[in-house]
Scaffold this motif. Structure first.
Motif, PDB file in Angstrom:
ATOM      1  N   VAL A  75       0.859  -1.181   0.000  1.00 33.74           N
ATOM      2  CA  VAL A  75       0.000   0.000   0.000  1.00 33.74           C
ATOM      3  C   VAL A  75       0.891   1.225   0.000  1.00 33.74           C
ATOM      4  N   TRP A  76       0.647   2.109  -0.962  1.00 30.23           N
ATOM      5  CA  TRP A  76       1.354   3.375  -1.011  1.00 30.23           C
ATOM      6  C   TRP A  76       0.538   4.400  -0.235  1.00 30.23           C
ATOM      7  N   VAL A  77       1.204   5.114   0.655  1.00 28.86           N
ATOM      8  CA  VAL A  77       0.536   6.148   1.447  1.00 28.86           C
ATOM      9  C   VAL A  77       1.185   7.475   1.098  1.00 28.86           C
ATOM     10  N   TYR A  78       0.329   8.439   0.734  1.00 27.73           N
ATOM     11  CA  TYR A  78       0.814   9.784   0.442  1.00 27.73           C
ATOM     12  C   TYR A  78       0.230  10.719   1.489  1.00 27.73           C
ATOM     13  N   ASP A  79       1.101  11.420   2.225  1.00 29.56           N
ATOM     14  CA  ASP A  79       0.670  12.292   3.312  1.00 29.56           C
ATOM     15  C   ASP A  79       0.558  13.738   2.834  1.00 29.56           C
ATOM     16  N   LYS A 120       8.221   6.001  -6.210  1.00 32.86           N
ATOM     17  CA  LYS A 120       9.426   6.069  -5.380  1.00 32.86           C
ATOM     18  C   LYS A 120       9.038   6.307  -3.926  1.00 32.86           C
ATOM     19  N   ASP A 121       9.568   5.474  -3.040  1.00 36.80           N
ATOM     20  CA  ASP A 121       9.398   5.680  -1.602  1.00 36.80           C
ATOM     21  C   ASP A 121      10.362   6.792  -1.216  1.00 36.80           C
ATOM     22  N   THR A 122       9.820   7.898  -0.712  1.00 40.76           N
ATOM     23  CA  THR A 122      10.653   9.069  -0.419  1.00 40.76           C
ATOM     24  C   THR A 122      11.235   9.046   0.995  1.00 40.76           C
ATOM     25  N   GLY A 123      11.035   7.967   1.721  1.00 38.79           N
ATOM     26  CA  GLY A 123      11.634   7.817   3.042  1.00 38.79           C
ATOM     27  C   GLY A 123      10.905   8.600   4.117  1.00 38.79           C
ATOM     28  N   ASP A 125      11.389  11.345   5.537  1.00 34.46           N
ATOM     29  CA  ASP A 125      11.264  12.794   5.402  1.00 34.46           C
ATOM     30  C   ASP A 125      10.373  13.196   4.225  1.00 34.46           C
ATOM     31  N   GLY A 126       9.946  12.233   3.432  1.00 36.45           N
ATOM     32  CA  GLY A 126       9.134  12.530   2.257  1.00 36.45           C
ATOM     33  C   GLY A 126       7.661  12.240   2.492  1.00 36.45           C
ATOM     34  N   ARG A 127       6.850  12.601   1.536  1.00 34.52           N
ATOM     35  CA  ARG A 127       5.394  12.445   1.650  1.00 34.52           C
ATOM     36  C   ARG A 127       4.890  11.095   1.148  1.00 34.52           C
ATOM     37  N   SER A 128       5.664  10.374   0.356  1.00 36.86           N
ATOM     38  CA  SER A 128       5.202   9.140  -0.267  1.00 36.86           C
ATOM     39  C   SER A 128       5.977   7.944   0.268  1.00 36.86           C
ATOM     40  N   ARG A 129       5.245   6.978   0.837  1.00 33.47           N
ATOM     41  CA  ARG A 129       5.884   5.792   1.410  1.00 33.47           C
ATOM     42  C   ARG A 129       5.145   4.540   0.971  1.00 33.47           C
TER      43      ARG A 129
END
Length: 196
Positions: A75-79, A120-123, A125-129
């Motif tokens: 599951v991709w989560v975008y914050d 891309k998983d931005t880690g 510190d990023g918005r997308s995981r």
């Protein structure tokens, strides 16, 4: 909702946060959703966008699987919630606020497997995981996944002034009474009569 989808059918649904973590039946529904569908994306929305002030919401994007088992692998989560302004009458949520999410989601509106592989998983510190189905199972199937520290002005969990909350409650109650009056009128009932 997802039971009404044909295999390969897709949907997006707006839900309040509590649906993502409540136990018992909520947990069973989430597990069933992830079995029967590929829950590929969760978009965490800023507070108060769809519901009352202080209510946090999410958009879940999913596709009904060709089979009824093991469809969600990750599951991709975008914050879009953390470190965002407080939206309302003065600061309006616009399409520009979704630009990074749209880029992360990819150009395929169906969210195909090929499109998902390009994300891309931005880690931390990023918005997308990206979270594996196994890691979600280890969270007791909770989909309330957050990792960003929120230092924005809208991050405060403090309630608004009591007078503001009272005005909002009155507005909502008046709207509900108006809707009930309309229903009575449609039924041919006397709006002012009856045992109140």
């Amino acid at each position: 909702m997802y039971r009404g989808l044909k295999p390969g059918g897709r949907a997006a649904v707006v839900l309040p946060d509590n649906v993502l973590f409540e136990g018992n039946v909520g947990k069973q529904i989430r597990a069933d959703l992830m079995e029967k569908c590929n829950l590929h994306t969760i978009l965490r929305l800023p507070t108060g966008i769809f519901y009352a002030q202080g209510v946090k919401t999410n958009v879940l994007f999913f596709t009904r699987g060709e089979k009824d088992r093991g469809n969600t692998k990750e599951v991709w989560v975008y914050d879009l919630r953390a470190n965002m302004p407080q939206f309302g009458k003065r600061t309006v949520l616009t399409r520009q606020h979704f630009a990074e999410f749209e880029a992360a989601f990819g150009s395929d509106p169906l969210g195909s497997t090929a499109s998902l592989k390009k994300r891309k998983d931005t880690g931390e510190d990023g918005r997308s995981r990206c979270f594996s189905r196994q890691s979600i199972a280890e969270r007791d199937d909770s989909l309330d996944i957050a990792w960003l520290r929120d230092g924005s002005d809208g991050a405060s969990d403090e309630l608004a002034e009591p007078a503001i909350l009272a005005r909002e409650a009155i507005t909502e109650l008046e709207a509900a009474v108006d809707e009930l009056r309309e229903i009575l009128e449609e039924l041919g009932e006397d709006v002012e009569g009856g045992d109140a």
